[in-house]
Enzyme design. Structure first.
Site, PDB file in Angstrom:
ATOM      1  N   SER A 127      62.528  92.098  63.648  1.00 11.48           N
ATOM      2  CA  SER A 127      62.481  93.548  63.385  1.00 11.48           C
ATOM      3  C   SER A 127      63.543  94.188  64.278  1.00 11.48           C
ATOM      4  CB  SER A 127      61.107  94.146  63.722  1.00 11.48           C
ATOM      5  OG  SER A 127      60.920  94.207  65.125  1.00 11.48           O
ATOM      6  N   THR A 166      59.419  89.826  74.628  1.00 16.49           N
ATOM      7  CA  THR A 166      58.384  89.505  73.645  1.00 16.49           C
ATOM      8  C   THR A 166      58.572  88.087  73.111  1.00 16.49           C
ATOM      9  OG1 THR A 166      57.557  90.050  71.430  1.00 16.49           O
ATOM     10  CG2 THR A 166      59.802  90.704  71.901  1.00 16.49           C
ATOM     11  N   TYR A 188      62.981  96.461  66.310  1.00 19.01           N
ATOM     12  CA  TYR A 188      62.356  96.542  67.639  1.00 19.01           C
ATOM     13  C   TYR A 188      62.508  95.219  68.391  1.00 19.01           C
ATOM     14  CZ  TYR A 188      58.756  95.170  70.856  1.00 19.01           C
ATOM     15  OH  TYR A 188      58.126  94.594  71.922  1.00 19.01           O
ATOM     16  N   HIS A 189      62.078  94.105  67.763  1.00 22.08           N
ATOM     17  CA  HIS A 189      62.144  92.819  68.463  1.00 22.08           C
ATOM     18  C   HIS A 189      63.589  92.505  68.881  1.00 22.08           C
ATOM     19  CE1 HIS A 189      58.081  92.116  66.613  1.00 22.08           C
ATOM     20  NE2 HIS A 189      57.878  91.469  67.738  1.00 22.08           N
ATOM     21  N   LYS A 225      64.725  93.683  72.281  1.00 25.98           N
ATOM     22  CA  LYS A 225      64.332  92.832  73.411  1.00 25.98           C
ATOM     23  C   LYS A 225      65.339  91.693  73.594  1.00 25.98           C
ATOM     24  CE  LYS A 225      60.233  94.807  74.276  1.00 25.98           C
ATOM     25  NZ  LYS A 225      59.761  95.276  75.582  1.00 25.98           N
TER      26      LYS A 225
HETATM   27  N1  USQ Z   1      49.080  91.655  60.995  1.00 23.73           N
HETATM   28  C1  USQ Z   1      48.120  91.546  60.006  1.00 23.73           C
HETATM   29  N2  USQ Z   1      47.285  92.603  59.823  1.00 23.73           N
HETATM   30  C2  USQ Z   1      47.358  93.754  60.576  1.00 23.73           C
HETATM   31  C3  USQ Z   1      48.333  93.841  61.582  1.00 23.73           C
HETATM   32  C4  USQ Z   1      49.180  92.761  61.766  1.00 23.73           C
HETATM   33  O1  USQ Z   1      48.012  90.535  59.322  1.00 23.73           O
HETATM   34  O2  USQ Z   1      46.574  94.673  60.325  1.00 23.73           O
HETATM   35  C5  USQ Z   1      49.979  90.513  61.243  1.00 23.73           C
HETATM   36  C6  USQ Z   1      51.464  90.856  61.181  1.00 23.73           C
HETATM   37  O3  USQ Z   1      51.973  90.774  59.868  1.00 23.73           O
HETATM   38  C7  USQ Z   1      52.056  89.815  62.126  1.00 23.73           C
HETATM   39  C8  USQ Z   1      50.949  89.573  63.138  1.00 23.73           C
HETATM   40  O4  USQ Z   1      49.761  90.085  62.552  1.00 23.73           O
HETATM   41  O5  USQ Z   1      52.289  88.620  61.445  1.00 23.73           O
HETATM   42  C9  USQ Z   1      51.171  90.244  64.460  1.00 23.73           C
HETATM   43  O6  USQ Z   1      51.378  91.619  64.222  1.00 23.73           O
HETATM   44  P1  USQ Z   1      51.134  92.696  65.380  1.00 23.73           P
HETATM   45  O7  USQ Z   1      51.365  94.039  64.779  1.00 23.73           O
HETATM   46  O8  USQ Z   1      49.878  92.439  66.097  1.00 23.73           O
HETATM   47  O9  USQ Z   1      52.294  92.284  66.413  1.00 23.73           O
HETATM   48  P2  USQ Z   1      53.858  92.479  66.395  1.00 23.73           P
HETATM   49  O10 USQ Z   1      54.340  93.387  65.332  1.00 23.73           O
HETATM   50  O11 USQ Z   1      54.453  91.119  66.438  1.00 23.73           O
HETATM   51  O12 USQ Z   1      54.109  93.240  67.768  1.00 23.73           O
HETATM   52  C10 USQ Z   1      53.193  93.194  68.852  1.00 23.73           C
HETATM   53  C11 USQ Z   1      53.525  94.330  69.793  1.00 23.73           C
HETATM   54  C12 USQ Z   1      54.929  94.127  70.318  1.00 23.73           C
HETATM   55  C13 USQ Z   1      55.036  92.760  70.970  1.00 23.73           C
HETATM   56  C14 USQ Z   1      54.598  91.667  70.010  1.00 23.73           C
HETATM   57  C15 USQ Z   1      54.490  90.322  70.646  1.00 23.73           C
HETATM   58  O13 USQ Z   1      53.424  95.574  69.103  1.00 23.73           O
HETATM   59  O14 USQ Z   1      55.231  95.153  71.248  1.00 23.73           O
HETATM   60  O15 USQ Z   1      56.360  92.538  71.334  1.00 23.73           O
HETATM   61  O16 USQ Z   1      53.278  91.971  69.525  1.00 23.73           O
HETATM   62  S1  USQ Z   1      54.907  89.039  69.489  1.00 23.73           S
HETATM   63  O17 USQ Z   1      54.147  89.208  68.278  1.00 23.73           O
HETATM   64  O18 USQ Z   1      54.599  87.783  70.131  1.00 23.73           O
HETATM   65  O19 USQ Z   1      56.309  89.199  69.207  1.00 23.73           O
END
Ligand code: USQ
Length: 398
Positions: free
Chosen positions: A179, A144, A181-182, A185
């Protein structure tokens, strides 16, 4: 090529099986249906109706004219995993079989511990099974972009040159995951790098951004071939949640100021990139890293794009800011590279609004499924511990 997909029932795995088969590859895979269970545990369901594996396999054979070999089971069942690789002798193994949610891993000690043992030991088993049963296969491991965190410098693809006290070396770029989770990875990255160095395995470690979208062209119209689309606070990613919120006239839940910047990519780009990685394997013993995203956007920018797409299908989309349940920087520098995939032929689809419009049209017939679970749209999983429902906050205009 023969491709074995771990996590073949999931959001990415099921479309990937179709994408690769349509390109002439011979696909097999394994899944223990854990994703279905986790989402049920969040008291939610997929917005797009999904079918049982028997129905999926029947539709697959009808659409592509050949069967898909499926193993039901867990990557923690080492004997089964090893047997599956012995029997299928894949050229490539795509490892998507992990618990993918940051919020889920932050709920409590039990979930944090489960996430780390499931992901880290499952991935370790994949490495051992390759070493013992398929040592020439190419491991395409889903990592990720979140492994890197949000450092105040550019983010290279895995490695960078460091000069320290007059000496130079190429070293892994620091990982500052945000997190439990992260962090799994990050641990996987270290184990994979070590297995390549020590056993001569070959691997592409994919640092993938946040994926969104409901379909790829290869799916056709059969509903049994569609993938899941989650919208709960744990398994729904930002744009997917926003699209589901938009179709039921729920305000988009932007956390904090929405200044958090991430790399995003449509589902069809994710398939294209994974296909490129599979079809261009590294050499024996090589461990390489691809940053995989279409473009970087702030969450606030994405909410605006969902509002624009909503306008095109007659929805009046409202955006609200909620106090951020996560501990994360919401104004920060973010400039990752993504050149390796471009060099191999990746052509990004830049039109996010058009992709979201497709999603909204796909989701509108299923809005009742989202309405039935709408109470889970506002998050309550706190990075600092415990559960407290987020409240709407005022954000001063920039
Ligand atoms: N966010 C909002 N509102 C929401 C949901 C999320 O503002 O309703 C924000 C979160 O606080 C965060 C961002 O959007 O800052 C991304 O959140 P997300 O839930 O879309 O993504 P994340 O938790 O980072 O995890 C997702 C996948 C995970 C993958 C990751 C890639 O669930 O499996 O590893 O995206 S990355 O984000 O590049 O690490």
């Amino acid at each position: 090529m023969k491709v074995f997909i771990a996590g073949i029932d999931g959001y990415l795995g099921w479309p990937l099986a179709q994408y690769l088969t349509a390109r002439g590859h011979e696909v097999s895979g394994i899944d223990n249906f854990a994703r279905r269970q986790w989402v049920t545990n969040m008291d939610s369901q997929s917005a797009m109706p999904i079918f049982g594996m028997n129905e999926r396999l029947a539709a697959f054979e009808t659409q592509f004219g050949k069967p898909l070999r499926f193993y039901e089971g867990d990557l923690l069942d080492y004997a089964l995993l090893r047997t599956a690789l012995e029997e299928t002798q894949p050229d490539a193994i795509v490892h998507l079989g992990e618990m993918p949610s940051a919020p889920y891993s932050m709920i409590d000690q039990e979930r944090a511990s489960y996430t780390q043992s499931n992901n880290v030991i499952g991935s370790l088993n994949v490495l051992w099974a390759m070493h013992e049963a398929a040592p020439n296969a190419h491991l395409v491991k889903l990592g990720t972009m979140g492994e890197y965190g949000t450092p105040n410098v550019d983010i290279p693809e895995g490695f960078f040159e460091v000069e320290f006290r007059g000496r130079k070396d190429v070293m892994p770029f620091p990982r500052q995951a945000n997190s439990f989770y992260h962090l799994t990875k990050v641990h996987d990255t270290h184990n994979t790098m070590f297995a390549c160095r020590t056993w001569g395995l070959r691997s592409t470690d994919i640092m993938q951004g946040v994926v969104f979208g409901t379909q790829i062209d290869e799916m056709g119209d059969d509903p049994r071939l569609r993938s899941r689309l989650d919208f709960d606070q744990a398994f729904g990613t930002a744009i997917n949640r926003f699209a589901c919120q938009a179709v039921i006239d729920h305000p988009l839940t932007v956390y904090g100021s929405g200044g958090m910047k991430r790399g995003f990519l449509p589902l069809r780009d994710s398939m294209q990139c994974l296909g490129i990685a599979i079809e261009n394997p590294p050499k024996e013993g090589e461990y390489r890293v691809f940053n995989q995203f279409e473009e970087t956007y702030t969450i606030a920018e994405l909410a605006d794009k969902v509002r624009e797409a909503g306008g095109r299908v007659g929805l009046d989309v409202q955006i609200e800011h909620f106090d951020n349940p996560r501990t994360e920087r919401d104004e920060h520098y973010y400039n990752p590279d993504r050149q390796h995939l471009i060099d191999l032929g990746y052509k990004p689809h830049h039109d996010v609004v058009a992709e979201v419009e497709i999603m909204l049209r796909d989701l509108l017939p299923h809005r009742q499924r989202i309405l039935d679970k709408q109470e889970i749209l506002v998050p309550d999983i706190r990075w600092t511990g415990g559960r407290r429902r987020s409240q709407v906050i005022e954000i001063a205009p920039a």
